[in-house]
Design an enzyme around this catalytic site. Structure first.
Site, PDB file in Angstrom:
ATOM      1  N   VAL A  62       0.895  -1.160   0.000  1.00  0.00           N
ATOM      2  CA  VAL A  62       0.000   0.000   0.000  1.00  0.00           C
ATOM      3  C   VAL A  62       0.927   1.201   0.000  1.00  0.00           C
ATOM      4  O   VAL A  62       1.616   1.464   0.993  1.00  0.00           O
ATOM      5  CB  VAL A  62      -0.921   0.036   1.232  1.00  0.00           C
ATOM      6  CG1 VAL A  62      -1.871   1.230   1.132  1.00  0.00           C
ATOM      7  CG2 VAL A  62      -1.708  -1.255   1.356  1.00  0.00           C
ATOM      8  N   GLU A  63       0.960   1.923  -1.099  1.00  0.00           N
ATOM      9  CA  GLU A  63       1.847   3.078  -1.215  1.00  0.00           C
ATOM     10  C   GLU A  63       1.035   4.356  -1.087  1.00  0.00           C
ATOM     11  O   GLU A  63       0.017   4.528  -1.740  1.00  0.00           O
ATOM     12  CB  GLU A  63       2.586   3.040  -2.543  1.00  0.00           C
ATOM     13  CG  GLU A  63       3.452   1.794  -2.701  1.00  0.00           C
ATOM     14  CD  GLU A  63       4.490   1.937  -3.787  1.00  0.00           C
ATOM     15  OE1 GLU A  63       5.277   2.909  -3.743  1.00  0.00           O
ATOM     16  OE2 GLU A  63       4.510   1.089  -4.690  1.00  0.00           O
ATOM     17  N   GLY A  64       1.520   5.265  -0.242  1.00  0.00           N
ATOM     18  CA  GLY A  64       0.814   6.506  -0.009  1.00  0.00           C
ATOM     19  C   GLY A  64      -0.031   6.433   1.249  1.00  0.00           C
ATOM     20  O   GLY A  64      -1.256   6.308   1.183  1.00  0.00           O
TER      21      GLY A  64
END
Length: 493
Positions: A88-90
């Protein structure tokens, strides 16, 4: 005249999306029928949005034997690992990442990816660690060049100038990485994120990167036996029927249905699958990857207009290969500040970024190394034993000849898979915002979705999810008799 026509089209499409960005039931009159091609994140997200709006006559045709698309868990050496999307990026910013919210709701096991101690974990080509002070100096230089590149990007946008590549901005900053150390840091910064090198990647659309600017700079690794794909299942179960065990049993989902032709007319569509079946509907939503759209797997009848084909062919489909290796025992450093390490070769991107998985899978003795782009394509064309032999040579340079051979290896092959043809899209130099509008724009009753249609978040899981909602809203506006131009007869030039 042509430019004005294109501008008007974009404005009308933008106004349509803005007008229907809020979820909820709407008055539809007759319930139209929709075929969704692909049951990945975007296809399922679009289907749910349509269902929420009252469009329930939906048929989902999925080429494989599962839903989830490029979010795909598999068993490796007794572990459940992710072949595709893994992070999960951000996270941690002013805006909430919708994927992070769902991951937490499902209570998936996640692990913060901490790269702060990278300067102490970079190995020379022939073995031994670089001095941390030397690496830190190189890191600070690279970060300074990144900041200059971002300023250049903002200046270009502010003055309406043409886009340039990340590499061009590095030249303007008077620093093009050439040493093994500088190249591996450059690879870690760009290729490890976008699956393609700076000479290819657009500056304006990556500096600053909207994912981190909007949602936050934190990154979390998903390491749960339920799999990251359970997020897609979570969305699907909100509108599809399930049995008592929570398994999706809805007859509107048909697996192992490879779509080979989409015949579209003014009054509807006919979709043909590889087994000779045909399905009719009022609309079709195509959620296959941009890589598949650039092949001949799906034949559009009539052929898509030239403006659409050109737009689709401009975008890149990157290849990002996560290679898992199991060993009889650990021979690498563990503990705080050791999870990520780099191998600096004069051959750029040669088994460069590494991660031990002791945090995620304690006692598993598993390493993860990533390859991208041409290296990924090369690896996919050789045997796993050949790849393993190459990797062992690299590891023995880093850790010595005494280390054991890997007992298991897993090499995902996204590029070779005709249902994906890569891992995720990358925005290359030469693709404009207008091109993106044309990539996502419908052609008659044929609509398009996927992470590649997300203007700000292409290549990311949240981009796929939001793109599904966005494309569904475009279709809903058409169903509601909004006047969206029929682009099927637009001129190319």
């Amino acid at each position: 005249m042509v430019n004005m026509e294109r501008i008007v089209l974009v404005a009308l499409l933008a106004a349509t999306v803005v007008g229907f960005c809020s979820p909820g039931a709407i008055a539809l009159g007759d319930n139209p029928s929709v075929i969704i091609v692909g049951a990945g994140m975007s296809g399922i997200s679009a289907a749910k949005s349509l269902s929420d709006a009252g469009i329930t006559d939906i048929l989902i045709l999925e080429a494989t034997n599962r839903i989830g698309g490029r979010m795909h868990k598999t068993s490796f050496a007794g572990l459940s690992v992710e072949l595709g999307a893994n992070w999960v990026e951000g996270v941690g910013g002013d805006e909430d990442n919708p994927i992070w919210e769902m991951v937490n709701k499902l209570e998936l096991d996640t692990f913060y990816s901490n790269f702060d101690n990278l300067s102490a974990n970079i190995y020379k080509q022939e073995g031994g660690l670089y001095n941390a002070d030397v690496v830190q100096e190189a890191l600070e230089l690279a970060e300074n060049v990144e900041e200059i590149s971002e300023n250049i990007s903002n200046a270009l946008i502010a003055h309406g100038e043409n886009d340039i590549s990340v590499l061009t901005s590095q030249r303007l900053a008077d620093h093009v990485p050439t040493s093994p150390l500088d190249m591996v840091l450059d690879y870690y910064t760009y290729d490890y994120e976008f699956a393609e090198p700076p000479r290819v990647t657009s500056l304006q659309n990556t500096a600053p990167l909207p994912t981190f600017a909007n949602f936050g700079e934190d990154i979390y690794f998903v390491g749960d036996s339920k799999g990251y794909e359970s997020v897609v299942h979570h969305i699907a179960k909100q509108f599809l029927t399930t049995d008592d065990n929570g398994n999706i049993t809805d007859l509107r989902v048909k697996l192992n249905k490879v779509v080979t032709e989409i015949n579209y007319k003014a009054d509807g569509v006919v979709v043909t699958t590889e087994d000779g079946s045909t399905y009719e509907a009022d609309y079709v939503m195509v959620s296959v990857s941009i890589g598949v759209l650039q092949t001949k797997l799906i034949n559009f009848v009539p052929i898509l207009p030239p403006w659409k084909i050109l737009a689709l062919y401009k975008l890149d489909m990157g290849v990002y290969t996560k290679i898992f290796l199991k060993f009889p025992y650990k021979f690498w450093p563990t503990g705080n500040g050791t999870e990520f390490f780099l191998y600096a070769s004069e051959r750029r991107g040669y088994f460069a970024p590494w991660q031990h998985l002791e945090n995620e899978y304690p006692g598993s003795n598993v390493l993860l190394v990533t390859a991208t782009d041409d290296e990924s394509r090369r690896i996919e064309q050789q045997s796993d034993s050949e790849t393993k032999a190459e990797i062992m040579k690299v590891l023995r340079k880093m850790f010595g000849n005494h280390i054991p051979d890997a007992t298991d290896i897993l090499v995902p092959k996204w590029w070779s898979n005709r249902f994906y043809k890569g891992s995720f899209s990358n925005w290359p130099i030469g693709v404009s915002r207008l091109d993106y509008e044309e990539i996502r724009a419908p052609v008659g009753r044929v609509y398009f979705t996927g992470e590649h249609t997300s203007e700000h978040y292409n290549g990311y899981v949240h981009g796929a999810y939001l793109a599904g909602i966005d494309s569904a809203n475009m279709m809903i506006s058409s169903v509601n008799k909004q006047k969206v131009p029929n682009q099927e007869h637009r001129d190319f030039i």
